[in-house]
Design an enzyme around this catalytic site. Structure first.
Site, PDB file in Angstrom:
ATOM      1  N   ARG A   1      93.979 109.471  65.748  1.00 43.59           N
ATOM      2  CA  ARG A   1      92.878 110.424  64.478  1.00 43.59           C
ATOM      3  C   ARG A   1      92.318 108.168  64.371  1.00 43.59           C
ATOM      4  O   ARG A   1      91.397 108.648  63.955  1.00 43.59           O
ATOM      5  CB  ARG A   1      94.308 110.617  63.246  1.00 43.59           C
ATOM      6  CG  ARG A   1      94.537 112.183  63.329  1.00 43.59           C
ATOM      7  CD  ARG A   1      95.021 112.446  61.881  1.00 43.59           C
ATOM      8  NE  ARG A   1      95.840 111.948  61.828  1.00 43.59           N
ATOM      9  CZ  ARG A   1      97.187 112.461  62.450  1.00 43.59           C
ATOM     10  NH1 ARG A   1      97.316 114.103  62.247  1.00 43.59           N
ATOM     11  NH2 ARG A   1      98.244 111.835  61.877  1.00 43.59           N
TER      12      ARG A   1
ATOM     13  N   LEU B   1     100.601 119.965  73.749  1.00 39.75           N
ATOM     14  CA  LEU B   1     101.279 119.548  74.427  1.00 39.75           C
ATOM     15  C   LEU B   1     101.519 118.266  74.537  1.00 39.75           C
ATOM     16  O   LEU B   1     102.000 117.930  75.331  1.00 39.75           O
ATOM     17  CB  LEU B   1     101.291 120.822  75.379  1.00 39.75           C
ATOM     18  CG  LEU B   1      99.642 119.958  75.945  1.00 39.75           C
ATOM     19  CD1 LEU B   1      99.438 118.940  77.150  1.00 39.75           C
ATOM     20  CD2 LEU B   1      99.114 121.602  76.336  1.00 39.75           C
TER      21      LEU B   1
ATOM     22  N   ASP C   1     100.322 107.260  70.527  1.00 44.36           N
ATOM     23  CA  ASP C   1      99.173 106.326  70.281  1.00 44.36           C
ATOM     24  C   ASP C   1      98.512 104.998  70.158  1.00 44.36           C
ATOM     25  O   ASP C   1      97.651 104.735  70.476  1.00 44.36           O
ATOM     26  CB  ASP C   1      98.933 106.632  68.116  1.00 44.36           C
ATOM     27  CG  ASP C   1      98.716 107.953  67.655  1.00 44.36           C
ATOM     28  OD1 ASP C   1      98.599 108.611  68.343  1.00 44.36           O
ATOM     29  OD2 ASP C   1      99.201 107.915  66.490  1.00 44.36           O
TER      30      ASP C   1
ATOM     31  N   GLY D   1     106.038 110.876  63.841  1.00 41.25           N
ATOM     32  CA  GLY D   1     105.632 111.667  65.238  1.00 41.25           C
ATOM     33  C   GLY D   1     106.810 111.806  65.750  1.00 41.25           C
ATOM     34  O   GLY D   1     107.059 110.675  66.591  1.00 41.25           O
TER      35      GLY D   1
ATOM     36  N   ASP E   1     104.020 103.306  61.848  1.00 41.56           N
ATOM     37  CA  ASP E   1     103.843 101.869  61.418  1.00 41.56           C
ATOM     38  C   ASP E   1     103.847 103.042  60.046  1.00 41.56           C
ATOM     39  O   ASP E   1     104.246 101.970  59.091  1.00 41.56           O
ATOM     40  CB  ASP E   1     102.131 101.897  60.916  1.00 41.56           C
ATOM     41  CG  ASP E   1     100.987 102.873  60.837  1.00 41.56           C
ATOM     42  OD1 ASP E   1     101.114 104.703  61.535  1.00 41.56           O
ATOM     43  OD2 ASP E   1      99.393 102.799  61.101  1.00 41.56           O
TER      44      ASP E   1
ATOM     45  N   ASP F   1      99.149 102.611  68.769  1.00 40.83           N
ATOM     46  CA  ASP F   1      98.802 101.380  68.534  1.00 40.83           C
ATOM     47  C   ASP F   1      98.852 100.813  67.155  1.00 40.83           C
ATOM     48  O   ASP F   1      99.236 100.139  65.717  1.00 40.83           O
ATOM     49  CB  ASP F   1      97.410 102.186  67.065  1.00 40.83           C
ATOM     50  CG  ASP F   1      99.158 103.376  66.126  1.00 40.83           C
ATOM     51  OD1 ASP F   1      99.457 103.425  66.299  1.00 40.83           O
ATOM     52  OD2 ASP F   1      98.269 104.294  65.306  1.00 40.83           O
TER      53      ASP F   1
ATOM     54  N   THR G   1     105.207 105.679  69.075  1.00 40.36           N
ATOM     55  CA  THR G   1     104.489 106.278  69.212  1.00 40.36           C
ATOM     56  C   THR G   1     103.577 107.221  69.391  1.00 40.36           C
ATOM     57  O   THR G   1     103.038 106.192  70.604  1.00 40.36           O
ATOM     58  CB  THR G   1     103.415 105.828  67.902  1.00 40.36           C
ATOM     59  OG1 THR G   1     102.207 106.622  67.757  1.00 40.36           O
ATOM     60  CG2 THR G   1     102.786 104.334  67.784  1.00 40.36           C
TER      61      THR G   1
ATOM     62  N   ARG H   1     109.096 113.655  58.088  1.00 41.05           N
ATOM     63  CA  ARG H   1     108.028 112.504  57.580  1.00 41.05           C
ATOM     64  C   ARG H   1     108.771 113.008  56.102  1.00 41.05           C
ATOM     65  O   ARG H   1     109.105 114.101  55.517  1.00 41.05           O
ATOM     66  CB  ARG H   1     106.324 113.481  57.694  1.00 41.05           C
ATOM     67  CG  ARG H   1     105.771 113.322  58.495  1.00 41.05           C
ATOM     68  CD  ARG H   1     104.562 113.284  59.040  1.00 41.05           C
ATOM     69  NE  ARG H   1     104.278 113.792  60.484  1.00 41.05           N
ATOM     70  CZ  ARG H   1     104.294 112.377  61.179  1.00 41.05           C
ATOM     71  NH1 ARG H   1     103.941 111.005  60.941  1.00 41.05           N
ATOM     72  NH2 ARG H   1     102.981 112.901  62.539  1.00 41.05           N
TER      73      ARG H   1
ATOM     74  N   SER I   1      79.764 119.203  87.532  1.00 41.50           N
ATOM     75  CA  SER I   1      80.342 119.925  86.679  1.00 41.50           C
ATOM     76  C   SER I   1      80.777 118.270  85.394  1.00 41.50           C
ATOM     77  O   SER I   1      80.607 116.842  86.082  1.00 41.50           O
ATOM     78  CB  SER I   1      82.478 119.539  86.837  1.00 41.50           C
ATOM     79  OG  SER I   1      82.873 118.693  87.501  1.00 41.50           O
TER      80      SER I   1
HETATM   81  P1  ATP Z   1     103.164 108.226  64.388  1.00 43.88           P
HETATM   82  O1  ATP Z   1     102.290 106.980  64.010  1.00 43.88           O
HETATM   83  O2  ATP Z   1     103.596 108.903  64.661  1.00 43.88           O
HETATM   84  O3  ATP Z   1     102.205 109.293  62.798  1.00 43.88           O
HETATM   85  P2  ATP Z   1     104.395 106.747  61.766  1.00 43.88           P
HETATM   86  O4  ATP Z   1     105.824 106.460  61.589  1.00 43.88           O
HETATM   87  O5  ATP Z   1     103.034 106.120  61.360  1.00 43.88           O
HETATM   88  O6  ATP Z   1     104.503 107.858  62.835  1.00 43.88           O
HETATM   89  P3  ATP Z   1     104.181 108.632  59.347  1.00 43.88           P
HETATM   90  O7  ATP Z   1     104.572 109.542  58.896  1.00 43.88           O
HETATM   91  O8  ATP Z   1     103.186 107.606  58.594  1.00 43.88           O
HETATM   92  O9  ATP Z   1     104.135 108.602  60.489  1.00 43.88           O
HETATM   93  O10 ATP Z   1     105.513 107.731  58.164  1.00 43.88           O
HETATM   94  C1  ATP Z   1     106.418 108.196  58.715  1.00 43.88           C
HETATM   95  C2  ATP Z   1     107.601 107.919  57.502  1.00 43.88           C
HETATM   96  O11 ATP Z   1     108.049 106.662  57.029  1.00 43.88           O
HETATM   97  C3  ATP Z   1     107.074 108.855  56.730  1.00 43.88           C
HETATM   98  O12 ATP Z   1     107.462 110.355  56.540  1.00 43.88           O
HETATM   99  C4  ATP Z   1     108.365 108.170  55.034  1.00 43.88           C
HETATM  100  O13 ATP Z   1     109.331 108.936  55.062  1.00 43.88           O
HETATM  101  C5  ATP Z   1     108.145 106.956  55.656  1.00 43.88           C
HETATM  102  N1  ATP Z   1     106.653 105.983  54.893  1.00 43.88           N
HETATM  103  C6  ATP Z   1     105.761 105.897  55.110  1.00 43.88           C
HETATM  104  N2  ATP Z   1     105.161 105.240  54.302  1.00 43.88           N
HETATM  105  C7  ATP Z   1     105.896 105.204  53.463  1.00 43.88           C
HETATM  106  C8  ATP Z   1     105.380 103.832  52.123  1.00 43.88           C
HETATM  107  N3  ATP Z   1     104.614 103.353  51.989  1.00 43.88           N
HETATM  108  N4  ATP Z   1     106.787 103.510  51.242  1.00 43.88           N
HETATM  109  C9  ATP Z   1     107.993 103.809  52.182  1.00 43.88           C
HETATM  110  N5  ATP Z   1     108.239 104.504  52.990  1.00 43.88           N
HETATM  111  C10 ATP Z   1     107.402 105.364  53.845  1.00 43.88           C
END
Ligand code: ATP
Length: 328
Positions: free
Chosen positions: A176, A258, A132, A14, A106, A134, A130, A75, A220
């Site tokens: 989430r 937003l 979040d 994200g 993560d 987190d 991120t 993604r 309110s």
């Molecule tokens: P956010 O916290 O904003 O959702 P994020 O980095 O956790 O960000 P994800 O969509 O979970 O977002 O992961 C981003 C990308 O990382 C995925 O689209 C994928 O390309 C890669 N990825 C996630 N998990 C794996 C995995 N187990 N093995 C290989 N690539 C991965």
């Protein structure tokens, strides 16, 4: 230790305000060290599609104030597969890239760690990007401050109409698995209740609180519901309350995407700059499989493995307790 000479940077998962500040810092710090630096578009998809180009100091002019990410994000399911990783590796090798800075959450780090274990000759440093907030190993993640400020601005406006009409608003905010935005926004806006994924709140308890507020002459009420709250979503919660509370006109607002956009706050611009700067310094020092993060206002390195495996309650319980006391 052989000196690294070419690195790359990508944003993945994200988008989060402050990613551009971080990209700028990575590019300019790399140039400062005499490295060639490549920008990879669309996260891991760009690594697989060979969609990357060399960046110069001027490639990142005037982006500090921009939300989103100039490198785009995606993604990428193909990166979960061995063939996808192999293709990405070959593309990096063909360009002579020896280290990458990955900015994301993560999921991004999970992918980066798998990739780097498979191909240890490519060093990886993660930057927590991120909204979040987190990730273990950094008190704040990139984008969280801006997103929380965006939520506060919206809720302040909703409070005006809630007050004018004796309304009770249920406001869904992003998160989430993390109630970080909900908790900070709730404290900042004086929410009457805050529902979080990390803590179950019984509907009866919520209803009792709202009734007590009415008894105490509140005109309110604002209830903040994080996306991941365990009561079945903001509409479920509002319907359950509606059956028991008749003195308020009840409304639901979902703030939605937003929350991701907008110009980054000063905090996120500085954080993005610090973490991007530190990420490149870590690569030039030979580090790999680490995340750069902020702890007690100092930039520190945490093993990616550790950052991913620690799932302790990330929210400050004292803040939650304080929010309850202050909302009477
Ligand atoms: P956010 O916290 O904003 O959702 P994020 O980095 O956790 O960000 P994800 O969509 O979970 O977002 O992961 C981003 C990308 O990382 C995925 O689209 C994928 O390309 C890669 N990825 C996630 N998990 C794996 C995995 N187990 N093995 C290989 N690539 C991965």
């Amino acid at each position: 230790m052989p000196k690294i000479s070419k690195i790359a940077v990508l944003t993945s998962g994200g988008d989060a305000p402050g990613m551009n500040a971080c990209i700028r810092a990575v590019v300019r710090t790399a140039i400062h060290h005499g490295l060639e630096v490549y920008g990879i578009r669309q996260g891991y998809q760009g690594m697989i599609n060979n969609d990357m180009e060399q960046m110069q100091a001027r490639s990142v002019s005037n982006i500090l104030n921009l939300g989103g990410t100039i490198l785009k994000t995606a993604r990428c399911l193909d990166f979960h597969k061995d063939e996808g990783m192999e293709k990405a590796y070959q593309n990096l090798k063909a360009k002579g890239i020896e280290g990458i800075v990955v900015i994301g959450g993560d999921g991004t780090f999970t992918g980066a760690l798998r990739f780097s274990k498979k191909y240890p000759d490519i060093k990886v440093i993660g930057v927590p990007g991120t909204i979040d907030n987190d990730l273990y190993g950094s008190t704040y993640t990139l984008g969280f401050d801006t997103a929380t400020n965006t939520v506060i601005e919206a809720i302040d406006k909703i409070r005006d109409t809630a007050d004018a009409h004796d309304r009770l608003f249920f406001i869904e905010v992003m998160g989430r698995d993390s109630g970080a935005i909900a908790l900070r926004a709730g404290i900042s806006c004086g929410a009457e209740a805050i529902l979080l994924p990390e803590k179950e709140t019984a509907i009866e308890e919520l209803i009792a609180g709202i009734k007590a507020g009415h008894y105490n002459s509140k005109s309110s009420s604002i209830v903040i519901v994080a996306e991941g709250d365990k009561n079945g979503g903001v509409y479920n919660v509002s319907e359950a309350v509606k059956k028991e509370v008749s003195h308020y006109d009840i409304k639901v607002t979902i703030l939605g995407h937003l929350q991701r956009g907008g110009s980054p706050s000063a905090f996120d611009r500085v954080l993005g700059s610090r973490l991007g700067f530190a990420a490149v310094n870590a690569l030039t020092a030979g580090q790999s499989q680490k995340m750069v993060g902020l702890q007690a206002n100092v930039v520190v390195l945490t093993d990616l493995e550790e950052a991913l495996n620690q799932h302790e309650f990330n929210l400050e319980p004292d803040l939650l307790q304080m929010a309850e006391v202050l909302s009477i």
